[in-house]
Enzyme design. Structure first.
Site, PDB file in Angstrom:
ATOM      1  N   CYS A 214       0.799  -1.223   0.000  1.00  0.00           N
ATOM      2  CA  CYS A 214       0.000   0.000   0.000  1.00  0.00           C
ATOM      3  C   CYS A 214       0.830   1.271   0.000  1.00  0.00           C
ATOM      4  O   CYS A 214       0.270   2.360  -0.069  1.00  0.00           O
ATOM      5  CB  CYS A 214      -0.954  -0.017   1.186  1.00  0.00           C
TER       6      CYS A 214
ATOM      7  N   HIS B 250      -2.617   8.318   5.873  1.00  0.00           N
ATOM      8  CA  HIS B 250      -2.953   7.034   5.254  1.00  0.00           C
ATOM      9  C   HIS B 250      -4.410   6.715   5.563  1.00  0.00           C
ATOM     10  O   HIS B 250      -5.166   6.350   4.673  1.00  0.00           O
ATOM     11  CB  HIS B 250      -2.031   5.939   5.778  1.00  0.00           C
TER      12      HIS B 250
ATOM     13  N   GLU C 261      -0.912   5.708  13.202  1.00  0.00           N
ATOM     14  CA  GLU C 261      -0.393   6.924  12.596  1.00  0.00           C
ATOM     15  C   GLU C 261      -0.744   8.172  13.396  1.00  0.00           C
ATOM     16  O   GLU C 261      -0.003   9.162  13.351  1.00  0.00           O
ATOM     17  CB  GLU C 261      -0.803   7.058  11.132  1.00  0.00           C
TER      18      GLU C 261
ATOM     19  N   LYS D  87      -9.357   8.494   1.689  1.00  0.00           N
ATOM     20  CA  LYS D  87      -9.904   7.141   1.534  1.00  0.00           C
ATOM     21  C   LYS D  87     -11.356   7.078   1.980  1.00  0.00           C
ATOM     22  O   LYS D  87     -12.082   6.166   1.597  1.00  0.00           O
ATOM     23  CB  LYS D  87      -9.061   6.133   2.326  1.00  0.00           C
TER      24      LYS D  87
ATOM     25  N   HIS E 124      -9.728   2.594  -0.724  1.00  0.00           N
ATOM     26  CA  HIS E 124      -8.299   2.261  -0.628  1.00  0.00           C
ATOM     27  C   HIS E 124      -7.912   1.434  -1.844  1.00  0.00           C
ATOM     28  O   HIS E 124      -8.189   0.239  -1.924  1.00  0.00           O
ATOM     29  CB  HIS E 124      -8.066   1.468   0.656  1.00  0.00           C
TER      30      HIS E 124
ATOM     31  N   PHE F 265       0.888  -3.241   4.449  1.00  0.00           N
ATOM     32  CA  PHE F 265       1.119  -4.576   4.983  1.00  0.00           C
ATOM     33  C   PHE F 265       2.527  -5.020   4.606  1.00  0.00           C
ATOM     34  O   PHE F 265       2.988  -4.795   3.494  1.00  0.00           O
ATOM     35  CB  PHE F 265       0.105  -5.562   4.428  1.00  0.00           C
TER      36      PHE F 265
END
Length: 427
Positions: A175, A315, A326, A347, A352, A411
């Site tokens: 990502c 993110h 985050e 997002k 996403h 990930f």
């Protein structure tokens, strides 16, 4: 290519995104706080835990692709070509005639997390007769099946389209692929390996196999009865991300190269860094140390003080652990300024899109700097004590942005950060 201190500027942006298949439509969607998430229409999702996604209403023919380009390329490559065309048009670079372009100094840096997953899945269904045959019949496979197998086909198609003879690469870091591809392009310019880089990312993962993968780890939202409000980053009731798709491409140029040809500079890339937590394939430590380290390293390269950041594009996936991670990273790296700077996640509106989203978020930052508007976090309604920053709930906000920070978390433990500024700011 020129020598001496080299700086990276952005002279073109192209976007294919849910709810907005060009740059201006995308920005209009964001500033309106509208969501493009809906029940999946590409296949029947009834048997899946998560049945929602942010789909692009994309017509490759209307986007200017030829029948041959459409036939041989997976959807994710089609996205990239359309976005690249828009970015090149805005930049004013003439790759067709070659006037003023040194093709040996043009590079390609594209990101993708899952490549041609959709095409491979469709092709497998054909050659295996929908899984009935273990030994597949290759006679029924497309003559471009190999091109679907190798992600490098993305860089090849873009390079061939613009006759880019410099370095060409596909970055695949989950990502963070989009952020990392733009960051790599920036480094090519700083190092003197290219004067122009076509940089960005693309993914088209809305397919049964992709949805099954994220169903298995329960990473996606199961709020199927309310698709429009399912993606809710930082909200206390969040239950996972909503799958998306799309692409964004930026034209990066060495600053002096852009000045000599009289190009309009949209913004400047001042710093980039990435880290890996080497901790867990999908897990994140709640203290946010790794992302904070990436932010600090990007700030150090840019020689920018944290208090000068005017907007943080998070993110903000909408998973419980990511949003907590985050938020902690912002506090750790920005100090008290973390409570004063607006933070938002797009997002919430466009889903996403895995490897593509980082580049799409950078495109949003470019627009935010240019227009002095911070896009909102749509669907944010319920505060979470562990997520206590200014997430710009529901409505866009007019706000001067001289410096924008965009971050990504993927990930595998990938953490990336990039800093963009107004043209010439602080110099």
């Amino acid at each position: 290519m020129t020598g001496g201190a080299r700086r990276t500027v952005v002279t073109g942006v192209g976007v294919v995104a849910p709810g907005g298949t060009n740059r201006e439509a995308f920005w209009k969607l964001l500033t309106a706080g509208q969501t493009a998430t809906r029940r999946i229409t590409f296949f029947d999702p009834a048997d899946f835990r998560s049945q929602i996604a942010a789909e692009c209403d994309f017509d490759p023919k209307a986007a200017g692709l030829t029948p041959q380009e459409i036939y041989r390329n997976d959807r994710f490559v089609q996205f990239a070509l359309a976005a690249a065309d828009e970015a090149v048009a805005q930049s004013g670079l003439d790759f067709v005639s070659g006037h003023g372009v040194d093709h040996d100094a043009v590079a390609v840096s594209m990101g993708s997390a899952v490549g041609a997953t959709t095409r491979l899945e469709d092709e497998y269904a054909v050659v295996s007769d929908h899984g009935r045959n273990w030994l597949v019949d290759q006679r029924y496979g497309s003559s471009f099946l190999y091109q679907a197998l190798v992600p490098s086909a993305l860089a090849t198609e873009v390079a061939c389209r613009y006759r880019a003879h410099g370095p060409a690469a596909v970055v695949s870091t989950g990502c963070t692929s989009g952020l990392d591809a733009v960051g790599y392009g920036h480094q090519l310019i700083v190092d003197g390996d290219a004067d122009v880089v076509i940089a960005g990312a693309t993914d088209a993962p809305i397919s049964p196999i992709s949805m099954a993968c994220f169903d298995a780890i329960r990473a996606t939202s199961a709020r199927n009865d309310d698709a429009g409000h399912a993606s809710r980053p930082f909200d206390a009731t969040r239950d996972g991300f909503v799958m998306g798709e799309g692409a964004a491409v930026l034209i990066l140029e060495e600053a002096e190269h852009a000045r000599r040809r009289g190009a309009e500079v949209l913004c400047e890339i001042r710093g980039f860094a990435n880290r890996c937590n080497a901790y867990h394939m999908t897990g994140l430590r709640p203290d946010g140390v790794e992302m904070a380290e990436a932010i600090n390293a990007a700030l150090a390269e840019a020689r920018i003080d944290p208090t000068q950041i005017g907007y943080v594009n998070a993110h903000g996936s909408g998973t419980i652990q990511n949003d907590r991670h985050e938020t902690a990273a912002f506090k750790r790296s920005l100090g008290n300024h973390a409570y004063r700077v607006p933070v938002s996640s797009i997002k919430s509106m466009v889903g996403h899109s895995l490897g593509a989203i980082g580049a799409i978020e950078v495109a949003a930052c470019v627009q935010s700097i240019r227009h002095g508007v911070v896009p909102p976090t749509a669907n944010y309604e319920h505060s979470d004590p562990e997520c206590d920053l200014d997430y710009v709930p529901r409505q866009a906000r007019e706000h001067r942005v001289d410096v924008a920070l965009s971050v990504g978390s993927g990930f595998g433990g990938f953490q990336s950060a990039i800093l963009l500024t107004k043209p010439g700011w602080g110099l």
